[in-house]
Design a protein around this motif. Structure first.
Motif, PDB file in Angstrom:
ATOM      1  N   THR A 134       8.922   7.544 -59.314  1.00  0.00           N
ATOM      2  CA  THR A 134      10.269   7.016 -59.145  1.00  0.00           C
ATOM      3  C   THR A 134      11.115   7.237 -60.388  1.00  0.00           C
ATOM      4  OG1 THR A 134       9.465   4.831 -59.850  1.00  0.00           O
ATOM      5  CG2 THR A 134       9.591   5.251 -57.489  1.00  0.00           C
ATOM      6  N   SER A 135      10.508   7.184 -61.555  1.00  0.00           N
ATOM      7  CA  SER A 135      11.250   7.368 -62.800  1.00  0.00           C
ATOM      8  C   SER A 135      11.732   8.801 -62.968  1.00  0.00           C
ATOM      9  CB  SER A 135      10.376   6.979 -64.001  1.00  0.00           C
ATOM     10  OG  SER A 135       9.238   7.820 -64.093  1.00  0.00           O
ATOM     11  N   SER A 139      14.462   9.257 -59.686  1.00  0.00           N
ATOM     12  CA  SER A 139      15.412   8.187 -59.409  1.00  0.00           C
ATOM     13  C   SER A 139      16.812   8.509 -59.906  1.00  0.00           C
ATOM     14  CB  SER A 139      14.935   6.872 -60.044  1.00  0.00           C
ATOM     15  OG  SER A 139      14.791   7.031 -61.446  1.00  0.00           O
ATOM     16  N   LYS A 164       7.509  -2.179 -56.113  1.00  0.00           N
ATOM     17  CA  LYS A 164       7.363  -0.928 -56.858  1.00  0.00           C
ATOM     18  C   LYS A 164       6.069  -0.201 -56.485  1.00  0.00           C
ATOM     19  CE  LYS A 164       7.715   1.042 -61.485  1.00  0.00           C
ATOM     20  NZ  LYS A 164       7.909   0.774 -62.933  1.00  0.00           N
ATOM     21  N   LYS A 185       6.438   1.523 -53.138  1.00  0.00           N
ATOM     22  CA  LYS A 185       7.287   2.709 -53.261  1.00  0.00           C
ATOM     23  C   LYS A 185       6.498   3.870 -53.849  1.00  0.00           C
ATOM     24  CE  LYS A 185      11.593   2.322 -54.496  1.00  0.00           C
ATOM     25  NZ  LYS A 185      12.875   2.185 -55.265  1.00  0.00           N
ATOM     26  N   GLU A 186       5.671   3.583 -54.857  1.00  0.00           N
ATOM     27  CA  GLU A 186       4.862   4.628 -55.478  1.00  0.00           C
ATOM     28  C   GLU A 186       3.853   5.203 -54.481  1.00  0.00           C
ATOM     29  OE1 GLU A 186       4.895   6.091 -58.365  1.00  0.00           O
ATOM     30  OE2 GLU A 186       6.468   4.925 -59.356  1.00  0.00           O
TER      31      GLU A 186
END
Length: 307
Positions: A3-4, A7, A287, A290-291
């Protein structure tokens, strides 16, 4: 971690996406290794990969211009991963070109939101979709998007309802002219009558079953939340979100109608479905979930390469 990276919109994201697309493109052409490589073959394949890249950039433009997702690159990442999931989507020249013109048409349909130069946009949208149907007949079903967009924008002007048909007639007349010049026949260029097949036996392989299961399960699950969240969007953008869900339904019917079910027909569904899935990813609060969700979308396409 995933996500990082995606995003936020970054140049490195496009490099990763282009690499995944190139990998899918190369894998789909393994059989060409044993064939003589000529200049014509090289030019054709170069043109096709450039069209694939242009489609990705066009998708990114449509999404950002109409605020269909937040400022991230999930949609193009998913698009490239789905190309890798079903590598056959990069092998059919007609469908690749047809899908590109459909995206051009979708871009003009989405721009109707501003209610500026409406006549030009309606004509252009119909024009591009009609061209797309010359490469793949059933792409003409996307013409319904134009009429639905007029309903969503409550456009009651009669001339606006007529203009899209003029766009199609323009391509029809030009095509007949080209057909007479090239083939000395009025309708040879259209490859009529259109073919239909409901034989899904080609999908009866582990690779296709895994790919279709992933697309259907993630797509349907995300669509549920997508539809629920449309009311939360700004009123000016709601029609655009509805157009995306309708285009996904139309693309699904094209897959059903496809005369040759070799996997390439799934390309039409990728653009709308990645937008729908991206919207779902953006609303996931947990989180870890999502991962896991993203990890499955990333890992499964690579696993299918081994099947």
């Amino acid at each position: 971690m995933i996500t990082s990276i995606f995003s936020k919109s970054k140049s490195i994201n496009f490099i990763i996406v282009f690499f995944i697309t190139f990998l899918a493109f190369i894998i789909a052409r393994v059989e060409l290794i044993n064939k003589p490589i000529t200049l014509v073959v090289v030019l054709k394949q170069t043109m096709l990969i450039l069209v694939c890249y242009a489609s990705i950039l066009l998708l990114s433009f449509i999404v950002s211009k109409n605020n269909l997702t937040l400022k991230n690159n999930y949609e193009i990442l998913f698009f490239s991963l789905f190309l890798l999931l079903i590598t056959q989507t990069t092998s059919n020249t007609e469908i690749i070109l047809s899908n590109f013109f459909i995206l051009l048409g979708l871009r003009r349909i989405m721009s109707l939101r501003s209610q500026k130069r409406v006549k030009n946009k309606l004509f252009d949208a119909a024009f591009w979709i009609a061209i797309a149907s010359l490469f793949y007949f059933w792409a003409i079903l996307f013409f319904a998007l134009i009429l639905i967009s007029l309903i969503l924008y409550t456009d009651n002007k009669l001339r606006h309802w007529i203009i899209p048909f003029l766009g199609v007639v323009t391509i029809f007349v030009l095509s007949i002219s080209a057909s007479i010049i090239i083939y000395d026949s009025f309708f040879e260029i259209f490859n009529l009558p259109p073919k239909v097949s409901y034989d899904f036996s080609n999908y009866n392989s582990i690779k296709f079953l895994v790919a279709i299961t992933l697309l259907l399960s993630f797509g349907v699950w995300s669509s549920i939340f997508y539809l629920q969240n449309i009311k939360k969007k700004k009123k000016a953008f709601r029609a655009s979100f509805k157009i995306i869900i309708v285009s996904a339904v139309i693309a699904f019917f094209i897959v059903i109608q496809a005369p040759e079910k070799n996997g390439s027909e799934f390309l039409f569904i990728f653009a709308p479905i990645v937008i729908i899935i991206t919207n779902y990813v953006e609303v996931i609060q947990e989180k870890w979930f999502k991962e896991v969700f993203l990890s499955l979308l990333i890992i499964v396409p690579f696993i299918t390469l081994l099947l």
